[in-house]
Structures are given as structure tokens and as C-alpha cells.
Design a protein around this motif. Structure first.
Motif, short mmCIF file in Angstrom:
data_model
loop_
_atom_site.label_atom_id
_atom_site.label_comp_id
_atom_site.label_asym_id
_atom_site.label_seq_id
_atom_site.Cartn_x
_atom_site.Cartn_y
_atom_site.Cartn_z
N SER A 1 0.79 -1.11 0.09
CA SER A 1 -0.06 -0.17 0.15
C SER A 1 0.75 1.42 -0.04
O SER A 1 2.13 1.16 -0.12
CB SER A 1 -1.12 0.02 1.23
N HIS A 2 0.35 2.35 0.06
CA HIS A 2 1.29 3.65 -0.03
C HIS A 2 2.28 3.74 0.92
O HIS A 2 3.28 4.33 0.59
CB HIS A 2 0.19 4.88 -0.06
N LEU A 3 1.77 3.33 2.10
CA LEU A 3 3.07 3.58 3.33
C LEU A 3 3.87 2.19 3.41
O LEU A 3 4.69 2.35 4.02
CB LEU A 3 2.16 4.12 4.43
N ILE A 4 3.32 1.03 3.07
CA ILE A 4 3.71 -0.18 3.40
C ILE A 4 4.11 -0.87 1.90
O ILE A 4 3.30 -1.44 1.64
CB ILE A 4 3.05 -1.00 4.20
N SER B 1 9.77 5.51 7.03
CA SER B 1 9.07 4.28 6.22
C SER B 1 9.55 3.11 7.19
O SER B 1 10.35 3.14 8.22
CB SER B 1 10.00 4.03 5.10
N PRO B 2 8.69 1.90 7.11
CA PRO B 2 9.11 0.67 7.69
C PRO B 2 10.42 0.11 7.59
O PRO B 2 11.04 -0.15 8.49
CB PRO B 2 7.97 -0.32 7.00
N ARG B 3 10.83 0.38 6.61
CA ARG B 3 12.44 -0.06 6.42
C ARG B 3 13.33 0.68 7.17
O ARG B 3 14.26 0.28 7.86
CB ARG B 3 13.03 0.16 4.94
N GLU B 4 12.98 2.33 7.37
CA GLU B 4 14.04 2.80 8.09
C GLU B 4 13.85 2.52 9.64
O GLU B 4 14.97 2.48 10.35
CB GLU B 4 13.71 4.37 8.02
N ALA B 5 12.77 2.20 10.19
CA ALA B 5 12.33 2.16 11.47
C ALA B 5 12.99 0.73 11.70
O ALA B 5 13.58 0.25 12.64
CB ALA B 5 11.04 2.05 11.68
N ALA C 1 -10.64 3.05 13.44
CA ALA C 1 -10.56 2.72 12.04
C ALA C 1 -9.76 1.49 11.76
O ALA C 1 -8.82 1.29 12.32
CB ALA C 1 -10.29 3.94 11.14
N VAL C 2 -9.93 1.05 10.47
CA VAL C 2 -8.98 0.10 9.94
C VAL C 2 -8.78 0.57 8.46
O VAL C 2 -9.76 0.71 7.67
CB VAL C 2 -9.92 -1.05 10.21
N GLY C 3 -7.65 0.18 7.98
CA GLY C 3 -7.06 0.33 6.57
C GLY C 3 -6.00 -0.12 6.31
O GLY C 3 -5.46 -1.05 7.07
N ARG C 4 -5.59 0.13 4.95
CA ARG C 4 -4.22 -0.71 4.47
C ARG C 4 -3.18 0.04 5.30
O ARG C 4 -1.98 -0.93 5.35
CB ARG C 4 -4.41 -0.69 3.03
N ASP C 5 -3.01 1.13 5.49
CA ASP C 5 -1.98 1.57 6.26
C ASP C 5 -2.62 3.14 6.87
O ASP C 5 -3.75 3.22 6.76
CB ASP C 5 -0.71 2.10 5.48
#
Length: 302
Positions: free
Chosen positions: A122-125, A172-176, A259-263
Motif C-alpha cells: 500500500s502507499h506507506l507499506i 518508512s517501515p524499512r528505516e524503522a 478505524a481500519v485500513g491498509r496503512d
């Protein structure tokens, strides 16, 4: 458990803004194990509010439009939510991850909660090979789904340091992952990355978690924050099961889904545009007050 939740967001602008249009996702959704009994929204200065359709994710969206010049904008959201959600119990005969991945690929459920919408990046993941490889140790295709999900959540909780200063909202997930540090949003997105790489539908849940003060200390009103955790699709019988990698626990009566979403980008509590110039200061206060007693754990939040 019954909770009264107060979520106050205040914007202070260096100069008056001429126009603001915002999406508010502040009313908790109805979700298995919880229902919203009362909800009020107060905006100062008052603007026009009207319901909007959720284009992605599962959220109650209110559109706010402010057309009068303002130096401050305060959005005060109050909810009463009843939560009665059992703690999941892993069993040896739970479906295995490989089976879940196959069911998700074959699903024709096109609803907002359908599993196929949560398999892909998704956009952020984004897909990330290093995160996928690291998570794979807990995600053997022949492993029962609940056992595997909790093993991964607890390894993230164990091997990553909760550090509010290490990351920003757009990290980003990668940086964390490379830092091995972050907040609930980062740990949630890392776990989602690994699950999706294994073909397991994983959603981003935004909401609240009941926190307990240190021993012999009073509970601080307004000291809480919004929280994030993972919803993992575990097949048509088990459905969506929540796991909290920040605390290494299941989603149960201490968690309230907003709320629930893809990111996060799909379900941020407030987003929109403001027309003006000058600096902006943001202050957020969240209070989660239980009205009925019950067992709880000392949790970390965002």
C-alpha cells in the motif's frame, strides 16, 4: 468494559487561515466485540460538518469545512464505547499459514473487510525483502496461524526498542526496521510488511488502548495517545484477529478500534488542507476512562 473517550486536537496558527477542509475519522467504528453507544463532535470555531463516504478502509468520516478566518481550530471528539472481546486462544488445529494465504488469494469478498484488499503493498507499506526475510523465521507455511502471528508480534516487541524520538509520522517501515527503534505505528507497519510478504492479509488498526499509571500514582487525564496495531485475517471461521506488536499482546478488552485500513494514510484521525501562511502548532490530548472495572495490563502506547 465501558469506556468514555475524549480526543481533543488543537491547531494554533501563526496567522489567520482563510479556509480549512478536513476529514475527521474520530468516531470509533462498530467492529466485532465493540459498539459505539454515544458520540459527540464539537468544533471551535464552528464550521460546516457532514458525513462523507470512506473511499478506502473502514472508518466513520465527517467532512469539516471552515470558511471564516481563524487563528485557532479546536476539534473535540467524545465517545462512549462498549467492548466485550475475548482473548484469542491458539489451538493445534487452527488453520496453517499456507492454507490462509491460499484462501485469501481465492477470496471473492470485495467488501472493505475482504481479505484480498490487504495482501498487497500500500502507499506507506512497500514490499521489503529484508523485513520479509526477518519475519519469515516465525511464518512457516505449516505453522498454525494464531501461534505464528503471536510469535512474530512478541519477537518484534522483544527485539525493537520503543523510542518516541527515533521516528516521525512519515518514517518508512524499512528505516524503522534498520534502526530497530520506533513507536507503535512503526512496529505495526513492520509486522504488516512481513505478513503480506508471506501472503497473509494484514490491516492497520488505529484506535485507543487503556493504559495504567505506575503503582501508587494517580491516573493522568489527557495523557494517553492514539495507538496502532495489526489485524491479521485468519480464515473465514476465525476472521480478523488483532495483535499488538508494541506490547506483545492480543487485541482484547483494552483496545478500542477507531478505524481500519491498509496503512495509516487511509485512516489518519485528521487530514485535509488549510489555506494560510505562518507557523502551525499542534496539540493533541486523548483520555480513555474506563467506567467499569476489569483486568488490565500495563501497556505502552504511541
Amino acid at each position: 468494559m465501558i469506556y468514555d473517550i475524549r480526543h481533543v486536537t488543537r491547531f494554533d496558527y501563526g496567522r489567520p487561515v482563510a479556509f480549512a477542509r478536513c476529514n475527521l475519522r474520530l468516531k470509533p467504528i462498530d467492529w466485532p466485540g465493540q459498539r459505539t453507544e454515544l458520540y459527540t463532535l464539537t468544533v471551535t470555531p464552528s464550521g460546516r460538518t457532514f458525513p462523507a463516504r470512506a473511499e478506502a478502509g473502514l472508518a466513520n468520516i465527517v467532512r469539516l469545512v471552515v470558511t471564516e478566518p481563524a487563528r485557532t481550530l479546536t476539534i473535540d471528539s467524545a465517545s462512549r464505547v462498549v467492548v466485550d472481546r475475548p482473548v484469542p486462544v491458539p489451538r493445534a488445529d487452527d488453520p496453517v499459514l499456507g492454507r490462509i494465504a491460499g484462501l485469501a488469494r481465492d477470496s471473492r469478498d470485495a467488501s472493505p473487510a475482504g481479505p484480498s484488499a490487504y495482501i498487497y503493498p500500500s502507499h506507506l507499506i512497500a514490499l521489503d525483502r529484508d523485513i520479509a526475510d526477518w519475519c519469515r523465521a516465525d511464518l512457516d507455511p505449516d505453522r498454525p496461524v494464531l501461534e505464528a502471528g503471536m510469535a512474530l508480534a512478541r519477537r518484534i516487541q522483544r527485539e525493537f526498542t520503543f523510542d518516541a524520538k527515533a521516528t516521525l509520522v512519515d518514517t518508512s517501515p524499512r528505516e524503522a526496521f534498520l534502526k530497530r527503534r520506533g513507536v507503535c505505528q512503526d512496529l505495526t507497519q513492520i509486522m504488516i510488511t512481513g505478513l503480506r510478504a508471506a501472503g497473509i492479509p494484514a490491516a492497520y488498526a488505529s484506535g485507543y488502548i487503556r493504559t495504567l499509571p505506575p503503582k501508587n500514582k494517580p491516573r493522568l487525564v489527557g495523557a494517553d495517545a492514539t495507538h496502532a496495531w495489526v489485524l491479521m485475517w485468519c480464515g473465514p471461521e476465525l476472521g480478523w484477529i488483532g495483535l499488538d506488536p508494541t506490547n506483545g499482546i492480543w487485541m482484547a478488552n483494552d483496545h478500542i478500534v477507531m478505524a481500519v485500513g491498509r496503512d495509516y494514510a487511509e485512516i489518519a484521525p485528521i487530514d485535509g488542507i488549510v489555506l494560510g501562511s505562518g507557523a502551525q502548532k499542534l496539540d493533541v490530548s486523548v483520555d480513555v476512562a474506563p467506567l467499569a472495572s476489569g483486568p488490565a495490563t500495563l501497556n505502552r502506547n504511541a
